[in-house]
Design a protein around this motif. Sequence first.
Motif, short mmCIF file in Angstrom:
data_model
loop_
_atom_site.label_atom_id
_atom_site.label_comp_id
_atom_site.label_asym_id
_atom_site.label_seq_id
_atom_site.Cartn_x
_atom_site.Cartn_y
_atom_site.Cartn_z
N GLU A 1 -8.84 -1.04 -1.36
CA GLU A 1 -8.78 -0.86 0.08
C GLU A 1 -8.32 0.56 0.43
OE1 GLU A 1 -6.29 -3.89 1.67
OE2 GLU A 1 -7.62 -5.53 1.05
N LEU A 2 -7.33 1.06 -0.32
CA LEU A 2 -6.86 2.43 -0.09
C LEU A 2 -7.98 3.44 -0.37
CD1 LEU A 2 -3.28 2.35 -1.66
CD2 LEU A 2 -3.84 2.76 0.73
N ALA A 3 -8.70 3.22 -1.47
CA ALA A 3 -9.79 4.14 -1.82
C ALA A 3 -10.84 4.16 -0.71
CB ALA A 3 -10.41 3.71 -3.15
N LYS B 1 0.81 -1.22 0.00
CA LYS B 1 0.00 0.00 0.00
C LYS B 1 0.85 1.27 0.00
CE LYS B 1 -4.23 -1.83 2.09
NZ LYS B 1 -5.15 -1.74 3.24
N PRO B 2 1.85 1.40 0.88
CA PRO B 2 2.69 2.60 0.81
C PRO B 2 3.43 2.73 -0.52
CG PRO B 2 2.98 1.49 2.92
CD PRO B 2 2.19 0.56 2.06
N ALA B 3 3.83 1.59 -1.10
CA ALA B 3 4.51 1.63 -2.40
C ALA B 3 3.57 2.16 -3.48
CB ALA B 3 5.02 0.24 -2.77
N LEU B 4 2.32 1.74 -3.44
CA LEU B 4 1.34 2.24 -4.40
C LEU B 4 1.12 3.74 -4.22
CD1 LEU B 4 -1.33 -0.63 -4.29
CD2 LEU B 4 -0.01 0.08 -6.31
N GLU B 5 1.02 4.18 -2.98
CA GLU B 5 0.83 5.61 -2.71
C GLU B 5 2.00 6.42 -3.25
OE1 GLU B 5 -1.78 5.76 1.39
OE2 GLU B 5 0.35 5.27 1.54
N ALA B 6 3.22 5.91 -3.06
CA ALA B 6 4.41 6.63 -3.52
C ALA B 6 4.42 6.77 -5.03
CB ALA B 6 5.67 5.90 -3.05
#
Length: 238
Positions: free
Chosen positions: A77-79, A41-46
């Motif tokens: 899930e992030l959304a 998840k943090p990698a996707l955000e970055a």
Amino acid sequence: MSEETYEIQEALGADTSPEAPAGPLPDEAPGEGGVAELELKPALEAVLMVVDEPATEEHLAKVLGRRRRQVSDALRELADEYDRERRGFELRLVAEGWRFYTRPEFAEAVENFVLDGQQARLTQAALETLAVVAYRQPVSRSRVSAVRGVNCDGVMRTLLQRGLVEEAGAEPETGAILYRTTHYFLERLGLRGLDELPELAPFLPEAEAVEGDSQEGMPSFDVDDSGDEVLDRTQTDH
């Protein structure tokens, strides 16, 4: 390798360490390095923080060395997390890709900061021309002009420059260049695809209005000094 051969290679400075296996290890994407070890998840955000257009799930999965299903689940899930926490931004699936967007209720704050009250809006002529292309695509300039009743060459150039329309081949019968809307068009309207365009029926004029317009003479096309289109209609003699 014999002991004698080993000693000769060592004396010559050759690498005598055990050979690394050729090719990537099982379930390891070529060249991914340690990216697959990062928390997803943090990698996707970055990554999504630096994209300038919506990123597809396939591309994100390839870049991060994960399966598409993993990436798809993590994005949703992030959304959901951003929605629950009422963040100032949201993660949306638009034009077959994912990207961060300002949450609508905070758009005014962003506009004031970035645009300082100045917004470059499309003219009414450009909006009408874009609508014709969107609903009739692929379509030629002459066909757009016929539908609108004005010469649309100048407006079409503007839409091309703004990346809202693009060339889509040529018409077989006439060789005229055809045009269609772009992914940027879908992105700006917040649509996933052209099938989400609203139905035209509620916006069409009544039959009496159409009949009234048809009593006028054929239009002639002119372009005024400002580069916008004007329509010169001549009334028929009664």
